[in-house]
Scaffold this motif. Structure first.
Motif, PDB file in Angstrom:
ATOM      1  N   PRO A  33      61.090  41.178 -23.423  1.00 30.62           N
ATOM      2  CA  PRO A  33      60.964  39.884 -22.743  1.00 30.62           C
ATOM      3  C   PRO A  33      60.037  38.920 -23.487  1.00 30.62           C
ATOM      4  O   PRO A  33      59.111  39.346 -24.175  1.00 30.62           O
ATOM      5  N   CYS A  48      58.053  42.713 -11.618  1.00 32.05           N
ATOM      6  CA  CYS A  48      57.817  43.696 -12.684  1.00 32.05           C
ATOM      7  C   CYS A  48      57.099  44.903 -12.100  1.00 32.05           C
ATOM      8  O   CYS A  48      56.037  44.757 -11.502  1.00 32.05           O
ATOM      9  N   PRO A  49      57.651  46.088 -12.254  1.00 27.98           N
ATOM     10  CA  PRO A  49      57.057  47.260 -11.599  1.00 27.98           C
ATOM     11  C   PRO A  49      55.768  47.754 -12.267  1.00 27.98           C
ATOM     12  O   PRO A  49      55.103  48.627 -11.736  1.00 27.98           O
ATOM     13  N   THR A  50      55.404  47.213 -13.429  1.00 29.93           N
ATOM     14  CA  THR A  50      54.236  47.749 -14.128  1.00 29.93           C
ATOM     15  C   THR A  50      53.165  46.700 -14.381  1.00 29.93           C
ATOM     16  O   THR A  50      52.250  46.926 -15.170  1.00 29.93           O
ATOM     17  N   LEU A  53      53.988  41.575 -16.459  1.00 34.88           N
ATOM     18  CA  LEU A  53      54.165  40.128 -16.412  1.00 34.88           C
ATOM     19  C   LEU A  53      53.073  39.529 -15.537  1.00 34.88           C
ATOM     20  O   LEU A  53      52.784  40.046 -14.462  1.00 34.88           O
ATOM     21  N   CYS A  71      54.747  47.083 -20.672  1.00 33.84           N
ATOM     22  CA  CYS A  71      56.197  46.936 -20.446  1.00 33.84           C
ATOM     23  C   CYS A  71      56.919  48.249 -20.756  1.00 33.84           C
ATOM     24  O   CYS A  71      56.744  48.838 -21.815  1.00 33.84           O
ATOM     25  N   ILE A  72      57.718  48.705 -19.812  1.00 37.00           N
ATOM     26  CA  ILE A  72      58.424  49.972 -20.003  1.00 37.00           C
ATOM     27  C   ILE A  72      59.929  49.759 -20.140  1.00 37.00           C
ATOM     28  O   ILE A  72      60.722  50.668 -19.911  1.00 37.00           O
ATOM     29  N   HIS A  73      60.326  48.564 -20.484  1.00 40.49           N
ATOM     30  CA  HIS A  73      61.752  48.282 -20.720  1.00 40.49           C
ATOM     31  C   HIS A  73      62.644  48.672 -19.550  1.00 40.49           C
ATOM     32  O   HIS A  73      63.677  49.276 -19.742  1.00 40.49           O
ATOM     33  N   CYS A  74      62.210  48.313 -18.360  1.00 37.96           N
ATOM     34  CA  CYS A  74      63.041  48.648 -17.206  1.00 37.96           C
ATOM     35  C   CYS A  74      64.149  47.621 -17.028  1.00 37.96           C
ATOM     36  O   CYS A  74      65.034  47.799 -16.205  1.00 37.96           O
ATOM     37  N   GLN A  75      64.085  46.541 -17.777  1.00 38.04           N
ATOM     38  CA  GLN A  75      65.117  45.502 -17.807  1.00 38.04           C
ATOM     39  C   GLN A  75      65.221  44.686 -16.518  1.00 38.04           C
ATOM     40  O   GLN A  75      66.188  43.973 -16.309  1.00 38.04           O
ATOM     41  N   CYS A  77      63.454  42.207 -15.558  1.00 32.34           N
ATOM     42  CA  CYS A  77      63.247  40.776 -15.751  1.00 32.34           C
ATOM     43  C   CYS A  77      64.336  40.196 -16.651  1.00 32.34           C
ATOM     44  O   CYS A  77      64.226  39.072 -17.124  1.00 32.34           O
ATOM     45  N   TRP A  86      65.052  37.117 -23.563  1.00 35.67           N
ATOM     46  CA  TRP A  86      64.665  38.320 -24.304  1.00 35.67           C
ATOM     47  C   TRP A  86      64.857  38.074 -25.785  1.00 35.67           C
ATOM     48  O   TRP A  86      65.881  37.537 -26.213  1.00 35.67           O
TER      49      TRP A  86
HETATM   50  S1  SF4 Z   1      61.192  44.957 -18.741  1.00 34.59           S
HETATM   51 FE1  SF4 Z   1      60.380  45.738 -16.821  1.00 34.59          FE
HETATM   52  S2  SF4 Z   1      58.330  46.409 -17.343  1.00 34.59           S
HETATM   53 FE2  SF4 Z   1      58.972  45.069 -18.996  1.00 34.59          FE
HETATM   54  S3  SF4 Z   1      58.206  43.063 -18.419  1.00 34.59           S
HETATM   55 FE3  SF4 Z   1      60.318  43.206 -17.657  1.00 34.59          FE
HETATM   56  S4  SF4 Z   1      60.112  43.881 -15.566  1.00 34.59           S
HETATM   57 FE4  SF4 Z   1      58.151  44.319 -16.565  1.00 34.59          FE
END
Ligand code: SF4
Ligand code: SF4
Lengths: 245, 523
Positions: A33, A48-50, A53, A71-75, A77, A86
């Motif tokens: 992102p 964002c779960p972590t 952001l 960022c754990i690439h949960c996608q 966002c 991105w």
């Molecule tokens: S990909 Fe997931 S962890 Fe990374 S910034 Fe976006 S929401 Fe947060």
């Protein structure tokens, strides 16, 4: 048996031109992102779960900042009405706050790397295995992988630093000759990633050994790993761990 | 399917056995500790049941232990539930169900639950030299957020030595070894050339995933399920989502069901191709390794182009998928896959023509059919040793109910048999995907999956074999128990048996032909 060289030649050259040339093959990186100026910063950050952001406000303008170390690439966002843009880059290696200067010139064409797995899930392991495969061919850059700390200039660690690996990591680090550098690979190695700090994980490589370079990503793709290694010898421009809108 | 009649009648003849039908498929038996051995023996010997997993849950003053079995012939689940009030011991079932051996050791380490008759409890998940005696991290009273202040003796841990011969020695491999290996320790006992015994010590990568999941939200649980064994991220995320969907009685749209199969099979192909690369690499056949790695890389790029991530992170969501695949992506898949398949087939042909390569994997690391059965190994390892089991067929889930994929089986149980299985399964996976694409349903890829209180057992056939997830959560979506029954944990158990008698230098080759994930074992 003797046909193998021929089978190999048949496939032709598949190695990337990077870092001398550009590389933008589709799928070579998942991307990540980008920070954005937006009026919906709070909403985006909350999704964002972590907490990677953050809603920030600078000079009267609102936006979302990205802290790649979380960022754990949960996608999450990436899609939906409030999607962030991105990037499709992979130059992700970023100096740590305590980074020592890049290794001198005599290492630029001969760098030995020791990889230690400290609880990495199979994805980081798989990506690191590919760095010396033909598409990436680490050796052409004068970087080699060694199995012994006595030969190693760089300690490359992936995973959230499990309890049972603490000793192995400090021993490996102590056994490496000076000058030496340490690179923490994957979001897990930075702050523990999804595993965090717990009874079983230290949640960050810095708690065990000094770290020079962070490589965020979950997992960082092979070219990002190579970018990190090249950063340690000053052959590419390092990135930053955070991006402001 | 309903429970076989003979089994029902036999069960009804047992006094004081409470039976409860959890669903058409799932029968729960509340039994006493004394009844446990006879019940398991009957299930294993008369019903040819397969052991799924064992899990412990803690309530106010007792531990309840669930022994889960399934019947491949009828697709039924049988759960034996035993209460173990504080301080009691349970009879070990591992003398009849050898596959439960490691499960019992794990329960002792993490819950302090003792199994009488078990010959070898201790130093397993928690390493004796590291972890304080008597502290059971999975118990509710243990705070999983911090590292305990007390620590192990620090004294060097020494394994039991079996080989008592003059000149015999123990050769350690690990925990840090080789170029890019996962961490684990293998102690090879040898009088010189031949490995007589192997002592495997894993859990250097123990991240306490089951513990740290407790108290997190079910949404955060999905992130963990995806990331504790990233090489099979999709499989584990799928099992996890199925558990939530079961609890919510959520119906998944057909298109999402189909796409899940597409991704799961793509992951299987990539997983197997990566194993093939390691096998070729272990025999120093570098061109073959390079060709296999090229296939792995192209599959990873394909995945990223389809769903944004090379390892399918963030693709699944309870109720379906986060994103659909548009026509363009379906077309990309249809175009790319046949070419990759061809490269795999060519590689297989070339490898089969390399006698010096075959010499190194034939009759290497053999697991006999008998041992495969006793250890209850799963996945490609089981199928290479003559055991035709595959949850996609024997406990079908999702659209596999209609597909019933072919299950390749080899008899030899050696390295070559496993290599052939990896190739055969990849080929079948390609076919499954290509056959499915013309029949993709229209419509949404997500339906609502409300959070509800409950628990569920779910399963998938991950690339490396049968995976069982058990999830219990509260009405506000907090996880109170997450059990990850992984194929890695099952198969590592049997690995030692395939090493005995091998020559020293064959160890890395055998390891590669097994292709086991340590991340998946250690959790
Ligand atoms: S990909 Fe997931 S962890 Fe990374 S910034 Fe976006 S929401 Fe947060
Ligand atoms: S950073 Fe992500 S990919 Fe790497 S080990 Fe951690 S969870 Fe796995």
């Amino acid at each position: 048996m003797s046909f193998w060289p021929y089978y190999g030649l048949q496939r032709g050259i598949t190695t990337t031109a990077w870092p001398d040339g550009a590389e933008d093959s589709a799928g070579i990186t998942p991307g990540r992102p980008c920070a954005l100026q937006t009026g919906h910063a709070e909403e985006i950050a909350a999704a964002c779960p972590t907490q990677a952001l953050k809603a920030v406000s600078q000079a009267g303008r609102d936006g979302v900042a990205v802290d790649f170390s979380h960022c754990i690439h949960c996608q999450r966002c990436r899609h939906g009405d409030n999607a962030l843009p991105w990037s499709t880059d992979f130059s992700w290696g970023a100096p740590s706050a305590a980074a020592r200067p890049a290794l001198e010139s005599r290492f630029t064409r001969s760098l030995q790397v020791l990889y230690v797995d400290a609880g990495a899930c199979g994805a980081c392991v798989n990506e690191v295995r590919l760095i010396d495969a033909p598409p990436y061919n680490l050796h052409r850059l004068g970087i080699f992988v060694t199995a012994t700390p006595r030969d190693a200039d760089v300690l490359l660690v992936a995973g959230p630093i499990t309890d049972a690996m603490r000793t192995a990591i400090s021993k490996a680090y102590a056994a490496m000759p000076e000058p030496k550098r340490v690179m923490g690979m994957g979001t897990c190695a930075i702050h523990g990633g999804v595993f965090g700090e717990s009874f079983a994980c230290a949640g960050g490589l810095e708690k065990i050994v000094p770290v020079d370079l962070w490589l965020p990503g979950c997992p960082p793709p092979p070219l990002a790993i190579i970018h990190g290694l090249l950063s340690l010898v000053g052959r590419v421009t390092p990135a930053a761990l955070e991006e402001q809108p | 399917m309903s429970i076989p009649k003979t089994l029902q009648e036999w069960l009804q003849s047992i006094p004081n056995l409470q039976m409860q039908k959890r669903s058409e498929q799932w029968l729960q038996l509340l039994c006493s500790a004394e009844q446990l051995p006879a019940l398991t023996r009957h299930l294993m010997e008369e019903e040819e049941a397969e052991f799924a997993t064992l899990l412990v849950e803690e309530s106010a003053d007792a531990l309840s232990v669930h022994y889960l079995f399934y019947l491949p012939a009828t697709g039924n689940l049988i759960e034996l539930k035993v209460e173990a009030p504080a301080g009691t011991e349970l009879p070990a079932i591992s003398d009849t169900v050898h596959a439960a051996d490691w499960h019992e050791r794990e329960a002792w380490d993490l819950y302090g639950l003792r199994f009488s008759g078990h010959p070898f409890l201790g130093d397993f998940v928690l390493h004796d030299d590291d972890w304080p005696e008597g502290l059971d991290p999975m118990r509710r009273s243990f705070d999983g957020k911090h590292r305990p202040d007390l620590h192990g003796s620090g004294a060097d841990w020494a394994p039991p030595r079996l080989l008592q011969e003059e000149g015999a020695m123990v050769f350690p491999v690990g925990p840090v070894w080789g170029d890019f290996n996962e961490s684990g320790l293998w102690l090879l006992e040898t009088p010189g050339e031949q490995i007589r015994y192997l002592h495997t010590r894993l859990f250097y990568k123990y991240r306490g995933v089951e513990k740290i999941a407790e108290g997190r939200t079910v949404d955060q649980g999905l992130l963990l399920a995806e990331r504790f064994a990233g090489a099979a991220a999709f499989a584990h995320a799928w099992a996890y989502c199925q558990a939530l969907e079961q609890i919510a009685a959520c119906q998944i749209p057909t298109r999402a069901q189909q796409l899940r199969i597409v991704f799961a099979e793509l992951e299987r192909i990539r997983h197997h191709a990566a194993n093939i690369a390691e096998i070729a690499g272990s025999t120093a056949l570098s061109v073959a390794k390079a060709l296999a790695q090229g296939i792995v890389e192209d599959l990873l790029r394909l995945s990223a182009r389809l769903c944004g991530h090379r390892y399918f992170f963030g693709v699944l969501t309870p109720g379906g998928l986060r994103e659909d695949l548009d026509e363009g992506k379906i077309k990309l898949l249809r175009q790319t896959l046949p070419e990759l398949d061809q490269r795999m087939q060519q590689l297989e042909k070339h490898l089969e023509g390399s006698s010096s390569f075959l010499d190194r994997i034939e009759e290497m690391g053999t697991l006999s059919n008998e041992l495969a059965r006793i250890y209850g190994v799963v996945g490609p390892i089981a199928r290479a040793s003559g055991r035709s089991i595959d949850l996609r067929r024997h406990l079908p889930y999702g659209q596999y109910v209609f597909l019933s994929p072919d299950v390749p089986v080899e008899q030899e149980g050696d390295g070559y048999a496993r290599l052939r299985i990896f190739f055969a399964e990849s080929r079948i996976s390609v076919k499954i995907i290509l056959d499915l694409l013309p029949f993709m349903a229209e419509g949404p890829v997500q339906s609502p999956c409300p959070i509800q209180e409950g628990h569920a057992l779910s399963w998938v056939e991950a690339p490396s074999g049968a995976t069982f997830h058990w999830l219990r959560c509260t009405g506000d979506g907090t996880i109170t128990r997450l059990r990850l029954g992984t194929p890695g944990f099952r198969n590592w158990h049997a690995f030692e048996r395939a090493i005995e008698g091998a020559a020293f230098q064959d160890f890395p080759i055998i390891l590669a032909t097994w292709g086991l994930s340590i991340a998946e074992n250690d959790r």
